[in-house]
Write a protein that holds these residues in place. Sequence first.
Motif, PDB file in Angstrom:
ATOM      1  N   LEU A  71       0.817  -1.221   0.000  1.00 20.71           N
ATOM      2  CA  LEU A  71       0.000   0.000   0.000  1.00 20.71           C
ATOM      3  C   LEU A  71       0.855   1.277   0.000  1.00 20.71           C
ATOM      4  O   LEU A  71       0.325   2.363  -0.168  1.00 20.71           O
ATOM      5  N   ARG A  72       2.151   1.151   0.194  1.00 22.71           N
ATOM      6  CA  ARG A  72       3.010   2.344   0.173  1.00 22.71           C
ATOM      7  C   ARG A  72       4.008   2.245  -0.983  1.00 22.71           C
ATOM      8  O   ARG A  72       3.822   2.860  -2.008  1.00 22.71           O
ATOM      9  N   ASP A  73       5.026   1.387  -0.875  1.00 21.31           N
ATOM     10  CA  ASP A  73       5.999   1.279  -1.976  1.00 21.31           C
ATOM     11  C   ASP A  73       5.311   0.698  -3.209  1.00 21.31           C
ATOM     12  O   ASP A  73       5.555   1.132  -4.343  1.00 21.31           O
ATOM     13  N   GLY A  74       4.423  -0.285  -2.992  1.00 22.19           N
ATOM     14  CA  GLY A  74       3.715  -0.912  -4.109  1.00 22.19           C
ATOM     15  C   GLY A  74       2.898   0.120  -4.859  1.00 22.19           C
ATOM     16  O   GLY A  74       2.863   0.142  -6.093  1.00 22.19           O
ATOM     17  N   VAL A  84      15.153  -5.773   6.339  1.00 20.10           N
ATOM     18  CA  VAL A  84      15.711  -5.476   5.014  1.00 20.10           C
ATOM     19  C   VAL A  84      14.581  -5.146   4.050  1.00 20.10           C
ATOM     20  O   VAL A  84      13.450  -5.623   4.207  1.00 20.10           O
ATOM     21  N   HIS A  85      14.929  -4.328   3.063  1.00 17.00           N
ATOM     22  CA  HIS A  85      13.934  -3.810   2.130  1.00 17.00           C
ATOM     23  C   HIS A  85      14.633  -3.777   0.767  1.00 17.00           C
ATOM     24  O   HIS A  85      15.442  -2.892   0.509  1.00 17.00           O
ATOM     25  N   CYS A  86      14.341  -4.772  -0.070  1.00 22.53           N
ATOM     26  CA  CYS A  86      15.131  -4.906  -1.302  1.00 22.53           C
ATOM     27  C   CYS A  86      14.306  -4.627  -2.553  1.00 22.53           C
ATOM     28  O   CYS A  86      13.191  -5.123  -2.695  1.00 22.53           O
ATOM     29  N   HIS A  87      14.916  -3.852  -3.441  1.00 23.85           N
ATOM     30  CA  HIS A  87      14.281  -3.582  -4.738  1.00 23.85           C
ATOM     31  C   HIS A  87      14.852  -4.519  -5.790  1.00 23.85           C
ATOM     32  O   HIS A  87      15.923  -5.102  -5.620  1.00 23.85           O
ATOM     33  N   ASN A  88      14.097  -4.642  -6.901  1.00 28.58           N
ATOM     34  CA  ASN A  88      14.354  -5.754  -7.818  1.00 28.58           C
ATOM     35  C   ASN A  88      14.989  -5.342  -9.140  1.00 28.58           C
ATOM     36  O   ASN A  88      14.826  -6.032 -10.138  1.00 28.58           O
ATOM     37  N   GLY A 124      10.149  -2.945  -8.959  1.00 28.69           N
ATOM     38  CA  GLY A 124       9.374  -3.504  -7.856  1.00 28.69           C
ATOM     39  C   GLY A 124      10.196  -3.864  -6.634  1.00 28.69           C
ATOM     40  O   GLY A 124      11.408  -3.632  -6.561  1.00 28.69           O
ATOM     41  N   ASN A 125       9.484  -4.402  -5.650  1.00 22.04           N
ATOM     42  CA  ASN A 125      10.083  -4.825  -4.368  1.00 22.04           C
ATOM     43  C   ASN A 125      10.172  -6.353  -4.339  1.00 22.04           C
ATOM     44  O   ASN A 125       9.611  -7.022  -5.206  1.00 22.04           O
ATOM     45  N   ALA A 126      10.786  -6.862  -3.306  1.00 19.17           N
ATOM     46  CA  ALA A 126      10.817  -8.316  -3.117  1.00 19.17           C
ATOM     47  C   ALA A 126       9.375  -8.797  -2.987  1.00 19.17           C
ATOM     48  O   ALA A 126       8.561  -8.162  -2.308  1.00 19.17           O
TER      49      ALA A 126
HETATM   50 ZN    ZN Z   1      11.500   1.077  -1.348  1.00 12.33          ZN
END
Ligand code: ZN
Length: 523
Positions: free
Chosen positions: A20-23, A209-213, A245-247
């Motif tokens: 709902l935020r990064d997505g 952890v917060h990983c981008h793709n 995107g994110n993980a």
């Molecule tokens: Zn992010």
Amino acid sequence: MTTPIAENERETILVFDTTLRDGEQSPGASMTIEEKIKVAEVLEELGVDIIEAGFPIASEGDFEAVREIAKRVKKSVVCGLARANFEDIDRAGEALKPAERKRIHTFIATSPIHMRYKLRMSPEEVLERVRASVERARRWTDDVEWSGEDASRSDRDFLCRCIETAIAAGATTVNIPDTVGYAYPEEFADLIRYIRNNVPNIDKAVISVHCHNDLGLAVANSLRAIEAGARQVECTINGIGERAGNAALEEIVMAIRTRSDILPFRTNIDTTRIMKASRLVSAVTGFPVQPNKAIVGANAFAHESGIHQDGVLKHAQTYEIMRPEDVGLTRSSLVLGKHSGRHAFRRKLEELGYHLGDNALNEAFRRFKALADRKKNVYDEDIIALVDEEIQSLEQRVHLTDLAVETGLGRAPHARVELEVDGERQVAESTGDGPVDATFRAIRGAVPHEAELQLFQIHAVTGGTDAQAQVTVRLARDGQVFHGQAADTDTLVAAAKAYVSALDKLLRYRERIPAQGAVQASL
Ligand code: ZN
Ligand code: KIV
């Protein structure tokens, strides 16, 4: 051989969902408040530990969405994002006030390139901001998460000083983002180990952890980080998020579960609800899931080659490392058709996780019968599309009640639509460049509005020429986007219904926030 670790002895990895935020930061993925609430409810059912509900300072709509979610969600912690300044933090604190369990997530960049060019701040100034922002957030809640944006490209020792400062100021979770998706699994794991060995008070906080793709490594980086000591993962349903995107939540969770031999952990996720969450996020964002997407793609459990099919029939594990049931798919071969009765239909709905009230069930059954008259075999995907639409139409104020389209070689396509708006009949006709254009113009004639059509997308729900077409429409007005989705064996009917569904959301949004425009007459 190692002895398997019992479930109750496994350490829990906290799942922090940021769909709902990064997505929502994915271009074109924005959701209405009603849609965000639905997603939050499904995330809570799924067992997500922390739901990042939005960025309250970003807009009135974001603030309101976080506040509404904070009111409704009881089991998961509800989190709001804030930059490292008092205004952002106080706004997040206000939005989260109604929450039973709340978290403020405050962040500031720590890499040389971000500090120099974006923040125009010295490292000492950043350190001071870390302290002040976390202390401010602690005035609102004991649960404060601090993130060092672009951590993976930061100077390790400076990053460690920031983390130590954040924890000393009261942060209970410290998040290490790979903001630009640059990290490599072993290098990222090494960073986590370095932090554990060099931040003196690290035992007072959970490492996240917060990983981008960007390099397709978000899930691999997250899993290696867990092995190195991270105990919270930030992720999104279907892996949506900024840029690449994110993980993906479903991939991380199923990897932990499936490779429990090398990952001695567990999560609180009820994996049988994964498909439901994936479908909902795809429907409300208008982002289809690629067929070969791990875990939730249409082909993820489909076996095409004869050798594979033969193997699976003899013993499922020959080619299946996970059971479809574990992610919420049915293996049932119960394909419905026009001779199927209400009992079989109800059983199928239960198998698919739907529990409808009597009225909704009757209406869904009526529509199923109508569909079965036009389509020999009605598959699970058809029923899911039908029921989702039924649930959605119960809330709609605008309904398509009739559509007639004439088109053909050498003649201008012409459409006539009949809509019901709050019980009142509206009829309009139009020609157009094609039958879809004529239909959409006629809808505009019946309910005048100025929204821009940003997306018109069709895909077949199942195979075969009698397959239903699933249409997604995205309308945009004043920076707000509205998605509508509908399925029908007639592509034009599906297109008209999808348009009407998006229009209905626009209408309801305008009613709630009338200040930005007049209701109905000129939407
Ligand atoms: Zn992010
Ligand atoms: O990618 C990122 O760095 C972020 C932070 C706000 C955590 O999304």
